[in-house]
Structures are given as structure tokens and as C-alpha cells.
Write a protein that holds these residues in place. Structure first.
Motif, short mmCIF file in Angstrom:
data_model
loop_
_atom_site.label_atom_id
_atom_site.label_comp_id
_atom_site.label_asym_id
_atom_site.label_seq_id
_atom_site.Cartn_x
_atom_site.Cartn_y
_atom_site.Cartn_z
N SER A 80 38.99 22.15 55.01
CA SER A 80 37.67 22.10 54.36
C SER A 80 37.71 22.53 52.90
N GLY A 81 38.78 23.26 52.52
CA GLY A 81 38.84 23.80 51.16
C GLY A 81 37.96 25.02 50.97
N LEU A 82 37.42 25.54 52.08
CA LEU A 82 36.56 26.72 52.00
C LEU A 82 37.37 27.99 52.28
N LYS A 83 36.99 29.10 51.62
CA LYS A 83 37.55 30.40 52.00
C LYS A 83 37.19 30.65 53.47
N GLY A 84 38.06 31.36 54.18
CA GLY A 84 37.86 31.55 55.61
C GLY A 84 36.55 32.21 55.97
N ASP A 85 36.14 33.23 55.19
CA ASP A 85 34.88 33.92 55.49
C ASP A 85 33.68 33.00 55.23
N HIS A 86 33.81 32.11 54.26
CA HIS A 86 32.73 31.15 53.99
C HIS A 86 32.61 30.14 55.13
N LEU A 87 33.76 29.72 55.63
CA LEU A 87 33.76 28.74 56.72
C LEU A 87 33.10 29.32 57.97
N VAL A 88 33.47 30.54 58.33
CA VAL A 88 32.90 31.18 59.51
C VAL A 88 31.40 31.43 59.30
N GLY A 143 39.82 35.74 53.72
CA GLY A 143 38.75 35.58 52.73
C GLY A 143 38.32 36.91 52.14
N PHE A 144 38.17 37.93 53.01
CA PHE A 144 37.78 39.26 52.53
C PHE A 144 38.80 39.81 51.54
N ALA A 145 40.09 39.57 51.82
CA ALA A 145 41.15 40.11 50.95
C ALA A 145 40.98 39.61 49.51
N VAL A 146 40.60 38.33 49.38
CA VAL A 146 40.38 37.77 48.04
C VAL A 146 39.18 38.44 47.39
N SER A 147 38.10 38.60 48.14
CA SER A 147 36.88 39.23 47.59
C SER A 147 37.14 40.68 47.19
N TYR A 148 37.86 41.42 48.03
CA TYR A 148 38.16 42.82 47.72
C TYR A 148 39.01 42.92 46.45
N ASN A 162 39.09 40.78 43.95
CA ASN A 162 38.23 40.46 42.80
C ASN A 162 37.26 41.58 42.47
N LEU A 163 36.82 42.31 43.51
CA LEU A 163 35.94 43.45 43.28
C LEU A 163 36.71 44.68 42.79
N GLY A 164 38.02 44.66 42.98
CA GLY A 164 38.85 45.79 42.54
C GLY A 164 38.75 47.00 43.44
N VAL A 165 38.53 46.77 44.76
CA VAL A 165 38.44 47.89 45.70
C VAL A 165 39.60 47.82 46.68
N ASP A 166 39.92 48.97 47.28
CA ASP A 166 41.02 49.01 48.25
C ASP A 166 40.73 50.05 49.32
N PHE A 167 41.61 50.08 50.33
CA PHE A 167 41.43 50.98 51.47
C PHE A 167 42.77 51.55 51.90
N ASP A 168 42.75 52.78 52.38
CA ASP A 168 43.96 53.42 52.90
C ASP A 168 44.13 53.16 54.39
N GLN A 169 43.01 52.89 55.07
CA GLN A 169 43.07 52.72 56.52
C GLN A 169 41.95 51.79 56.98
N TYR A 170 42.30 50.87 57.88
CA TYR A 170 41.29 50.02 58.51
C TYR A 170 41.13 50.46 59.97
N TYR A 171 39.89 50.55 60.41
CA TYR A 171 39.60 50.70 61.84
C TYR A 171 38.81 49.46 62.26
N ASP A 221 25.99 35.18 47.72
CA ASP A 221 27.38 35.37 48.13
C ASP A 221 28.14 36.14 47.05
N ALA A 222 28.96 37.11 47.48
CA ALA A 222 29.70 37.94 46.53
C ALA A 222 30.63 37.11 45.66
N ASP A 223 31.33 36.15 46.26
CA ASP A 223 32.26 35.32 45.49
C ASP A 223 31.53 34.48 44.45
N ASP A 224 30.39 33.91 44.86
CA ASP A 224 29.60 33.12 43.91
C ASP A 224 29.08 33.99 42.78
N LEU A 225 28.66 35.21 43.12
CA LEU A 225 28.14 36.13 42.12
C LEU A 225 29.24 36.51 41.11
#
Length: 593
Positions: free
Chosen positions: A186-194, A260-265, A267-276, A403-407
């Protein structure tokens, strides 16, 4: 010892000597002196009056005389009602500037040993991030960096909501109408597709509801009986039962979303030490419920459901386990809170969540406290207001979110348009231009959202945020670039000190006093979990530099070598603080613009 602490200590001593009373240091209140009065530091005298048993004016005068006699840096004082304004020797500020502010590490606060967890983002895996998530992520990241800057060891955590009926809605819609569509096809980012299929589900669901209503059912009946919602509920049950086909589909579509989230994060310049992940934590909490029953904190109703009675605390009765033994959200959150503490042993845990969850967290923290969890006192809900747009509120299921990516793309495009209109980047290489537009666009977005106190609801106007004048990110970025250009033209050599009896203008003195407050601003902002106060301080620094720059003769043409060096030093410290403060907010400052 800095002058503020010196004044606090001397005030305590004054009360002891003058009034034979013990004044706690915590009750000595200092403020910056208001611009219409003489002085730099003001003591609020009212807390001292109950010890002196005299009027505020008399108390302030006696206190002023004592401090002038005992602190050599205090050169004069004046009294305005219950406020004692102290004038501090200019030589003190110049000494402070040259011994402390000129250090590369100025503003760096030593480690306190405190461990703090900041949980933010917490997205659902059925849609892309939107403007509300942007505020959440930027708040969480900047609060984390603020706490680090204040000496804490910080753990950034993301609890992903990757299960539930909302996830099944996207999965079911993709099964029915997706025709095998993938992000690649589709050419869509995964989060956009879902997210696209989440919207499709809602539209088809509404059609079924209308059909059932036309057949005579009430709206509530139609919502419960629509075939689509029943299929989604069946899919959720199958998922929880470990159905291989459903689990496989869930893993595939969640994988698309995470990419998709990884790309948005990024671009936003944020990160995480741990995911639950909620899929791993939703069964937690049942042991905590058993513990609460054993301690008499919870009680069972005749149907077997487990509750806690919080009516004496001004709340109500709260269900913590259903009659059939299944968890509710609070059950899961109780268990997850315990697991996070077991993993990190933190002193404080900050939950960055919108204000629609205020009641939930009040209940959660109260239950944990009643269960005797020693760490419950360190839990804090950083509640923030909604973000509105000039066009109104957003609804994700109807596909009307921003949408964050569009913004992000819009912010970068607007930054490009406004920057090119000024005609100052024509000589830049294309790669440098692209980097600059990204920094300006994201700087504008981040600063606009962070300069407002978290609890306040805000109206975000993208066009208003990208302005090279006023209280905006680009204005501060431009000020930093202007200083770097000035230092380059002057062939600045850092670290050359000048005599402390150099004659300062009123603006230069005001500027040194403002810059010297940077560590205190970090500490105050960290204590309040509020990047807004730091953001607005940085703006004041940028504004003050521009006042200084326009009031004095051109620095590069200054013939007095000591004066030139001093003013270049002042410029360098300003740039250093702008860069450091903006970095805490997650904003890059360009070297040139």
C-alpha cells in the motif's frame, strides 16, 4: 555558598539574635526584586512577623540593618510594606559570572542518587500517534531530561496497550476488507494502515447499528447486537484462549504498528529505556488482590466479585476483580505498578497521562497506599490537558485526528516556506537546508506545546508556532545562531577573564543575574515536573540578550579589549544556557540560520 543561601542562613541567625526565636530555613522566602524597586533580591518578611511581634515594616527594617551589617555583599536595602529589597554589590555578580558561569559545566547538577521512572506515550496499537500523543511524548521526554539535569537517575518507560477490543476491531476489519494489503503493497506506514481499518470498522459498525434500529431495536440494543461487534468480541476471547490463527494475525499487525511507531518516535526525538506490553501484564494484579483480601483492605460481595470501599476517603466503592475472576483495568495497574518497582526499585514514579484519567490514578495510588506499599508515596500522576486545534476536537475512530506524522511534515514544510521567504539560506547546501527546516519545524512544535503548563488545555496553531519573533522556539533558535555568528566573527577565545571592577551597564548586570539563576530554574522546574517554567525562562534569556545586543555598540568594533572580552564572554554563556535549556526540552538549536 551562593548569595541566596548566604541570605537565608543570615536571616535565620537574625531572627535568633533579634527575637530569640528559631526560624526554619524553609520559611525564608526569597524572590527576584521587582523592576520598579531598587535591589536584586527580595525577602518576604511576613513569615518573620509572627516571631518579631512587630509590624512588617519595622521587622523588615530591623532585618535589613542586620543583613547589611553581617553580609558584605549587601550594599543597601529598602522596605516596601512587608518586602525587604536587598542591593547586592556589582563585584559579587561579576565574580560569580567569571568563576561559575564561564565553566562549561555551569548548570550541571551533581547526582542526587534518586531513581525516578517516567512512564509516557502508552499508545494503542490500533492507530497512529496523533496530536494528543505528541503532547504526551514531548512532556514525558522533557520531564525525564529535566529530572536528569536535576541529578536524578531516570528510567523512561512505555507501557504499550497492545490488546483489547479496540485492537480486535482493526484486525477484524483487515480480515474482512483488507484483501491482503500490507505496508509494502500500500505504501502506507504500518500504523497508518492499521488505523485505516480501525476507521473502516467504525463506519461499517455504524451502518449495522442503523439497520438494526430501523428493524425496531433501541440504540443500546443495536450496539450490542450488531454482528461486527459480536465478531470482535469473539476474536478477543479467541486471542485470550491462545487461538493460533488470531495470535498470528495479532503479531503481524502489531509488528506493522511498531515499525510505524519507531519512525514517529525518531522524528519526535523521544526514546525509551524499557517497554512493557499490556498483553504480558493484563493478568497481573490478581496476587495483589489476594494480598488485599488477606489484609482486609478489599472485601468480597456475595457474587464473588472483589471491591474496595473508599467512601471514607471521599471516593466510592471500586471493583478490583470481577465475579468470574477476570481483571479490570485497576487490577492490571496494581500488578504492573508492583512489577515496575520490583524491576527498578525507583524512589518516584511519574505517570504522564491525560486529565481524563485523574480519578483512576487517585484511586490507584490510594489503594497501593492502603496496601502498605512503601513506594506508593512516590507515585505521581502528571495530568495534562487536551490539545485543541482551530478546527475543533479530534476523534480517532472517525478518522478526524491530526496525525502526528502529517503534523511533523506540515511543520517542516512551513519552516521551509517561512525560512526561504527571509532569503537567508540561499548559500546553504541542500543537506544543511533540510536539517535546518527539520530543526526549526520541530523546535516550533515542541516549544509551543511545552511552554504551556501541563495541566492547561491548549489551542495549537501550527502557523502561529513558527514565528521568528515573540515567545516561540524559532525566536530562541535564531538568537542562539546570532550569538554563534557573533562569536565566530569576533574570533572569540573562551575563558579569558577580565577585572571584576569592570563597569557594567544596567542591562548587563540584569543579564548576569538572570543567567546565574539557571541551576535554580532547573531545580524548580524539576520539582514541579513542569518544562513550561524552564521554557519561559529560556525565552527571557533570549529576550534579554536581544535587548543587550541592541543597546550596546557593536561588540566586534569595541576598542576596549577588556570590555570586548567581557561582552563576548556574556554572549558565550548566553548561547551555552540557550543550548542546554533547549536540549532539556528536546529541541536542537542550529549553529547558523
Amino acid at each position: 555558598m551562593n548569595i541566596q543561601q548566604h541570605i537565608i542562613t543570615a536571616t535565620v541567625n537574625a531572627v535568633k539574635e533579634l527575637y530569640q526565636q528559631d526560624l526554619p530555613e524553609s520559611q525564608v522566602s526569597l524572590q527576584d526584586t521587582r523592576s520598579e524597586f531598587e535591589g536584586e533580591i527580595t525577602i518576604v518578611v511576613f513569615p518573620v512577623v509572627r516571631f518579631s511581634k512587630k509590624s512588617p515594616e519595622v521587622t523588615a527594617t530591623e532585618l535589613g540593618e542586620y543583613l547589611k551589617a553581617h553580609i558584605e555583599e549587601v550594599t543597601a536595602f529598602n522596605v516596601v510594606k512587608g518586602f525587604l529589597n536587598l542591593s547586592i554589590a556589582t563585584t559579587y555578580w561579576v565574580d560569580l559570572f567569571q568563576t561559575d558561569l564561564l565553566k562549561e559545566e555551569f548548570g550541571t547538577i551533581p547526582s542526587t542518587g534518586k531513581k525516578v521512572m517516567v512512564e509516557y506515550s502508552s499508545p494503542n496499537t490500533n492507530k497512529p500517534l496523533h496530536l494528543g500523543h505528541v503532547r504526551n511524548n514531548l512532556l514525558g521526554y522533557s520531564v525525564s531530561e529535566l529530572l536528569k539535569a536535576n541529578g536524578a537517575e531516570v528510567f523512561k518507560v512505555n507501557l504499550v496497550n497492545d490488546r483489547g477490543i479496540h485492537i480486535c476491531k482493526s484486525m477484524l476489519a483487515w480480515q474482512k476488507w483488507g484483501n491482503g494489503e500490507t505496508p509494502e503493497s500500500s505504501g502506507l506506514k504500518g500504523d497508518h494502515l492499521v488505523g485505516k481499518y480501525y476507521v473502516i470498522f467504525d463506519k461499517e459498525y455504524k451502518k449495522e447499528i442503523e439497520t438494526l434500529k430501523e428493524a425496531g431495536q433501541t440504540e443500546d440494543e443495536a450496539k450490542k447486537n450488531a454482528p461486527l461487534i459480536k465478531e470482535a468480541q469473539a476474536m478477543l476471547l479467541a486471542w485470550e484462549a491462545g487461538d493460533e490463527a488470531v495470535i498470528t494475525l495479532w503479531k503481524k499487525m502489531n509488528g506493522w504498528v511498531y515499525d510505524g511507531f519507531a519512525v514517529s518516535y525518531k522524528n519526535l526525538g523521544v526514546d525509551f529505556d524499557q517497554y512493557y506490553y499490556e498483553s504480558n501484564t493484563y493478568l497481573l494484579g490478581k496476587d495483589t488482590v489476594e494480598e488485599g483480601l488477606a489484609k482486609g483492605v478489599f472485601f468480597k460481595k456475595p457474587d464473588g466479585s472483589v471491591w474496595i470501599d473508599l467512601t471514607e476517603d471521599g471516593l466510592d466503592q471500586k471493583l478490583v476483580l470481577r465475579a468470574d475472576g477476570t481483571s479490570v483495568y485497576i487490577t492490571q495497574d496494581l500488578g504492573t505498578a508492583q512489577m515496575k518497582f520490583d524491576d527498578f526499585k525507583m524512589d518516584e514514579s511519574i505517570y504522564v497521562v491525560g486529565n481524563e484519567q485523574d480519578y483512576h490514578f487517585k484511586v490507584l495510588f490510594l489503594i497501593l497506599d492502603k496496601l502498605g506499599k512503601s513506594w506508593a508515596k512516590g507515585l505521581y500522576h502528571l495530568s495534562y490537558g487536551m490539545v485543541d486545534l482551530p478546527s475543533g476536537k479530534m476523534k480517532s475512530r472517525e478518522g478526524t485526528v491530526v496525525d502526528a506524522d502529517d503534523l511533523i511534515a506540515e511543520m517542516i514544510a512551513t519552516a521551509k516556506q517561512k525560512t526561504e521567504a527571509l532569503g537567508k539560506v540561499d548559500h546553504f547546501e541542500e543537506e544543511e537546508k533540510a536539517s535546518l527546516y527539520y530543526k526549526i519545524g520541530m523546535g516550533a512544535l515542541k516549544y509551543f506545546l511545552l511552554k504551556v503548563e501541563p495541566k492547561k488545555r491548549l489551542l495549537f496553531d501550527p502557523a502561529e508556532s513558527i514565528d521568528f519573533q515573540g515567545n516561540t522556539g524559532p525566536f530562541i533558535q535564531y538568537t542562539h545562531a546570532r550569538i554563534k555568528s557573533l562569536l565566530s566573527k569576533a574570533d572569540y577565545k573562551k575563558g579569558e577573564h577580565v577585572a571584576n571592577d569592570i563597569e557594567l551597564s544596567a542591562t548587563e548586570l540584569e543579564m548576569i543575574i538572570l543567567l546565574s539563576g539557571y541551576p535554580a530554574e532547573i531545580a524548580a522546574a524539576a520539582k514541579a515536573f513542569s518544562p513550561a517554567s524552564l521554557a519561559n525562562y529560556i525565552y527571557e534569556v533570549a529576550k534579554m540578550f536581544n535587548k543587550f545586543y541592541h543597546e550596546i555598540p557593536p561588540i566586534v568594533k569595541e576598542e576596549n579589549a577588556a570590555m570586548k572580552q567581557h561582552r563576548l564572554n556574556l554572549s558565550w554563556v548566553t548561547a551555552n544556557i540557550l543550548k542546554s535549556g533547549m536540549r532539556i526540552l528536546g529541541i536542537e538549536v542550529p549553529e547558523r540560520m
